[in-house]
Scaffold this active site. Structure first.
Site, PDB file in Angstrom:
ATOM      1  CG  HIS A 173      -4.183  -2.958   3.068  1.00  0.00           C
ATOM      2  ND1 HIS A 173      -3.039  -2.841   3.829  1.00  0.00           N
ATOM      3  CD2 HIS A 173      -4.546  -1.694   2.745  1.00  0.00           C
ATOM      4  CE1 HIS A 173      -2.732  -1.568   3.972  1.00  0.00           C
ATOM      5  NE2 HIS A 173      -3.616  -0.850   3.318  1.00  0.00           N
ATOM      6  CD  GLU A 183      -1.977  -6.284   4.844  1.00  0.00           C
ATOM      7  OE1 GLU A 183      -2.067  -5.087   5.193  1.00  0.00           O
ATOM      8  OE2 GLU A 183      -1.782  -6.636   3.653  1.00  0.00           O
ATOM      9  NE  ARG A 195      -9.709   5.038  11.270  1.00  0.00           N
ATOM     10  CZ  ARG A 195      -8.874   4.552  10.351  1.00  0.00           C
ATOM     11  NH1 ARG A 195      -7.823   3.844  10.708  1.00  0.00           N
ATOM     12  NH2 ARG A 195      -9.099   4.785   9.062  1.00  0.00           N
ATOM     13  CE  LYS A 239      -9.476   4.791   3.266  1.00  0.00           C
ATOM     14  NZ  LYS A 239      -9.602   4.730   4.750  1.00  0.00           N
ATOM     15  CB  CYS A 278      -0.987  -0.032   1.161  1.00  0.00           C
ATOM     16  SG  CYS A 278      -2.387   1.109   0.917  1.00  0.00           S
ATOM     17  CB  SER A 322      -8.018   0.557   2.923  1.00  0.00           C
ATOM     18  OG  SER A 322      -8.342   1.548   3.871  1.00  0.00           O
TER      19      SER A 322
END
Length: 306
Positions: free
Chosen positions: A235, A237, A249, A163, A142, A192
């Site tokens: 990502h 992972e 969040r 985003k 990323c 992300s």
């Protein structure tokens, strides 16, 4: 085969609870084989979660892997205890004379800053420069991928209109690459990020090749022609609930985020997301470790980088 990590690391208990083979230091020392040495430069604020996610992927291979954790000395982490960092993490001064089969450089929530504005940028540049002579194969994730392309090849990043957050369909441009061996022709991956790298800028560099892309969010996997450096813009992972936790969040922060694309059933954040990227993500890490680290790294670690 096992992953070799310190017994007291929080990830140990979590992975053992998932029936993942984690080897104790004592048992590893009494086996007459050389484990792969993999260094993880963890730039994420959620250090324990990221440690666990990466070790989960690294552990599911027929290889014994010794993992060392690296942190930047020029940045003070605030989301993890100082005791955890002191116990389990090393700094660059601790490892600069050592050699590693593999290095993973994670993402970081600093995308909207210029690279040179990041407080640990000079230290990161030292580490990336060191990796050319002390690491056999480096994987950038990323923001780490954007930083690596900028440092090694001068490729700029650009701010996205909104985003890129969600689960997106991808296609292979290099289907015969061992890196994507076993991948479906169309597969899903998590993104992300707020910034991007242009495909045409990568194509303009003869030393780079594009392995996989998304028609919705662009680049996914890029590698150097000599197979020493790998750049993944998503990502792989991430856990099933990681995007959910990021979304919640940002809601609490009053950012008013958009719902991650193709993630919650019917775009309903109250419903549990389904993981449709797990198998491809595991293949990615397994293939990188097998074909680009284990199969080609010298047995004598001192010869890494020659």
């Amino acid at each position: 085969m096992p992953i070799r990590i310190p017994d007291a690391l929080p990830a140990t208990e979590i992975l053992e609870g998932e029936n993942i083979f984690v080897m104790t230091e004592f048992r590893a020392l009494h086996q007459d084989i050389r484990p792969l040495r993999v260094l993880i430069l963890n730039l994420m604020p959620t250090k324990i979660a990221t440690e666990t996610q990466l070790m989960r992927k690294l552990s599911n291979t027929p290889l014994q892997i010794q993992v060392d954790l690296l942190r930047t000395k020029s940045h003070e982490a605030t989301h993890v205890s100082a005791g955890h960092l002191e116990t389990f993490y090393r700094t660059f001064e601790d490892i600069e004379n050592e050699h590693y089969d593999g290095l993973i450089i994670t993402g970081a929530p600093v995308e909207l800053m210029e690279f040179e504005e990041v407080d640990y940028w000079e230290e990161l540049c030292r580490i990336m420069d060191w990796s050319s002579t002390h690491v056999h194969s480096t994987l950038h994730i990323c923001w780490g991928a954007q930083a690596g392309l900028y440092y090694h090849y001068g490729i700029q990043k650009y701010r996205l209109p909104k985003k890129a957050s969600g689960v997106f369909e991808h296609r292979l441009l290099k289907p015969k690459s061992p890196l994507v061996r076993g991948f479906d022709d169309r597969f899903y991956a998590v993104h992300s990020r707020n910034t991007d790298v242009k495909i045409e800028d990568v194509k303009a560099v003869d030393d780079l090749e594009i392995v996989a892309v998304s028609d919705e969010v662009g680049l996914y996997i890029v590698k150097s022609v000599d197979s020493r450096r790998f750049f993944v813009f998503g990502h792989p992972e991430y856990d099933t609930d990681t995007l959910k936790l990021e979304y919640e969040r940002d809601v609490k922060r009053g950012i008013n985020p958009e719902i991650p694309t193709n993630y919650f059933p019917d775009d309903d954040p109250t419903r549990a997301p389904l993981n449709v990227w797990r198998s491809q993500a595991q293949l990615f890490y397994t293939n990188w470790l097998n074909y680009y680290v284990y199969q080609t790294t010298p047995y004598d670690l001192e010869k890494v980088g020659e």
